[in-house]
Motif scaffolding. Structure first.
Motif, mmCIF file in Angstrom:
data_model
loop_
_atom_site.group_PDB
_atom_site.id
_atom_site.type_symbol
_atom_site.label_atom_id
_atom_site.label_comp_id
_atom_site.label_asym_id
_atom_site.label_seq_id
_atom_site.Cartn_x
_atom_site.Cartn_y
_atom_site.Cartn_z
ATOM 1 N N VAL A 140 0.813 -1.224 0.000
ATOM 2 C CA VAL A 140 0.000 0.000 0.000
ATOM 3 C C VAL A 140 0.845 1.273 0.000
ATOM 4 N N THR A 141 2.142 1.163 0.205
ATOM 5 C CA THR A 141 3.002 2.350 0.152
ATOM 6 C C THR A 141 3.612 2.558 -1.232
ATOM 7 N N HIS A 142 3.361 1.643 -2.147
ATOM 8 C CA HIS A 142 3.940 1.730 -3.488
ATOM 9 C C HIS A 142 3.236 2.824 -4.294
ATOM 10 N N PRO A 143 3.990 3.620 -5.072
ATOM 11 C CA PRO A 143 3.365 4.695 -5.852
ATOM 12 C C PRO A 143 2.330 4.207 -6.864
ATOM 13 N N VAL A 144 2.504 3.000 -7.377
ATOM 14 C CA VAL A 144 1.516 2.475 -8.324
ATOM 15 C C VAL A 144 0.199 2.178 -7.607
ATOM 16 N N HIS A 145 0.280 1.751 -6.351
ATOM 17 C CA HIS A 145 -0.952 1.579 -5.562
ATOM 18 C C HIS A 145 -1.639 2.933 -5.375
ATOM 19 N N GLU A 146 -0.855 3.969 -5.129
ATOM 20 C CA GLU A 146 -1.426 5.320 -4.999
ATOM 21 C C GLU A 146 -2.147 5.724 -6.287
ATOM 22 N N ALA A 147 -1.579 5.350 -7.422
ATOM 23 C CA ALA A 147 -2.219 5.666 -8.703
ATOM 24 C C ALA A 147 -3.541 4.934 -8.857
ATOM 25 N N MET A 148 -3.594 3.705 -8.351
ATOM 26 C CA MET A 148 -4.837 2.941 -8.425
ATOM 27 C C MET A 148 -5.905 3.543 -7.509
ATOM 28 N N LEU A 149 -5.491 4.040 -6.355
ATOM 29 C CA LEU A 149 -6.428 4.746 -5.480
ATOM 30 C C LEU A 149 -6.982 5.978 -6.197
ATOM 31 N N TYR A 150 -6.112 6.658 -6.930
ATOM 32 C CA TYR A 150 -6.517 7.836 -7.698
ATOM 33 C C TYR A 150 -7.533 7.436 -8.769
ATOM 34 N N LEU A 151 -7.278 6.308 -9.431
ATOM 35 C CA LEU A 151 -8.203 5.802 -10.444
ATOM 36 C C LEU A 151 -9.581 5.560 -9.821
ATOM 37 N N ALA A 152 -9.582 4.893 -8.665
ATOM 38 C CA ALA A 152 -10.849 4.587 -7.996
ATOM 39 C C ALA A 152 -11.593 5.867 -7.613
ATOM 40 N N LYS A 153 -10.836 6.850 -7.132
ATOM 41 C CA LYS A 153 -11.434 8.131 -6.758
ATOM 42 C C LYS A 153 -12.079 8.803 -7.970
ATOM 43 N N LYS A 154 -11.374 8.783 -9.097
ATOM 44 C CA LYS A 154 -11.893 9.430 -10.302
ATOM 45 C C LYS A 154 -13.126 8.711 -10.849
ATOM 46 N N VAL A 155 -13.142 7.388 -10.776
ATOM 47 C CA VAL A 155 -14.312 6.639 -11.229
ATOM 48 C C VAL A 155 -15.540 7.023 -10.402
#
Length: 328
Positions: free
Chosen positions: A38-53
């Motif tokens: 959960v500290t990986h930057p790619v995980h952060e990007a996926m959280l961003y994706l979920a937020k945008k959806v």
């Protein structure tokens, strides 16, 4: 209970729960599983994706994320996508080549001239075509995430030349291209699941591995491996993929929301990746990791035979290499 039984049960659970993706509140829930922490930057990007959806759909559509291999290894997650029991996953293009052969082109060492060349390829017609190639295998690419450049990290000695890899067991992903690269450089490729790699390093099952700096840092593999030799042999992008079964079950508006969110998350991920790389290198040095920058030319020469072999054995993939090299 053995691993096969556990995996079979996980499929049953997911198949059973898939029908609940369209809940009584009429919200559409898409499950996204991946293997990173959960500290990986790619995980952060996926959280961003979920937020945008969620924002774009006004809460009608939700992407629910399961990190840390909660739902299986990278390969298992892709297989779950193929049967429609899981909606989305992030996968390395190297691991994806076992399902979509054209993806192996990204695993060819020293393929890109520089970062600008790679970005031009990924954002251009070649990159877009390669994203959709896996559709025939029930997988649809949505976007690429920057995954930096992969270099060797080892327990007992630095890798300054290809000769230093002789006799070393190097962890590789389940990728023939990655295995061939390590063999070409004189090492012994050893496939190990990412989630099991820390223990494999501790126990001496492997002597080292190869990855980008943020992954080495967030996985804490640097606690075991104190040498990071930045030879930057490959620049493998990560790929966000969706099950074609799930994609085709979405209406046109839902597909638009998901694609737009994925594209915006990719832009966001590219921004935070550079910051994460700098932080990872600084923090690992503080922790006593010896970082070196070996001359890349001997490595390039050692793997050149891979291109000669590719031209003869897989001319259709070699043609993509030529197209990539022609991109200005």
């Amino acid at each position: 209970m053995n691993k096969n039984k556990l995996f079979f049960l996980s499929i049953l659970v997911l198949v059973f729960s898939f029908s609940s993706c369209q809940g009584p509140s009429s919200k559409r829930i898409i499950k996204l599983g991946h293997g990173l922490g959960v500290t990986h930057p790619v995980h952060e990007a996926m959280l961003y994706l979920a937020k945008k959806v969620e924002e774009k759909s006004g809460g009608e559509m939700i992407v629910k994320i399961y990190p840390n291999q909660q739902l299986g290894s990278e390969r298992e997650l892709v297989e779950l996508l193929q049967i429609g029991s899981l909606g989305m996953t992030k996968v390395s293009s190297a691991a994806l080549e076992g399902f979509a052969p054209t993806m192996q082109v990204f695993g060819m060492p020293y393929l890109f001239r520089d970062d600008a060349h790679q970005l031009s390829v990924l954002q251009g017609e070649i990159g877009k075509k390669l994203l959709l190639d896996p559709e025939k295998y029930l997988l649809r690419g949505l976007c690429y995430y920057d995954s930096g450049k992969r270099s060797f990290y080892t327990k007992d000695k630095p890798v300054e030349t290809p000769a230093d890899l002789a006799g070393l067991k190097i962890r590789v992903m389940e990728s023939n291209t990655a295995s061939n690269m390590v063999k070409s450089l004189g090492g012994s490729p050893t496939p190990v699941s990412y989630g099991e790699l820390y223990t494999a390093l501790q126990q001496g099952i492997v002597d080292g591995a190869e990855n980008n700096a943020p992954s080495l840092y967030t996985s804490k593999h640097y606690e075991v491996c104190k040498y990071y030799s930045i030879d930057e042999h490959t620049a493998l992008p990560d790929v966000m993929i969706v099950s074609t079964k799930v994609w085709e079950s979405l209406n046109e508006q839902q597909q638009k929301w998901l694609q737009e969110a994925a594209d915006e998350s990719a832009t966001y991920e590219y921004k935070i990746w550079a910051e994460a790389t700098e932080e990872a290198l600084n923090e690992m040095q503080k922790a006593g990791v010896m970082i070196s920058y070996p001359d890349k030319e001997p490595f390039r020469q050692a793997v050149e035979s891979m291109y000669s072999d590719l031209k003869v054995q897989q001319p259709e993939i070699y043609k993509i290499v030529e197209e990539i090299r022609a991109v200005k």
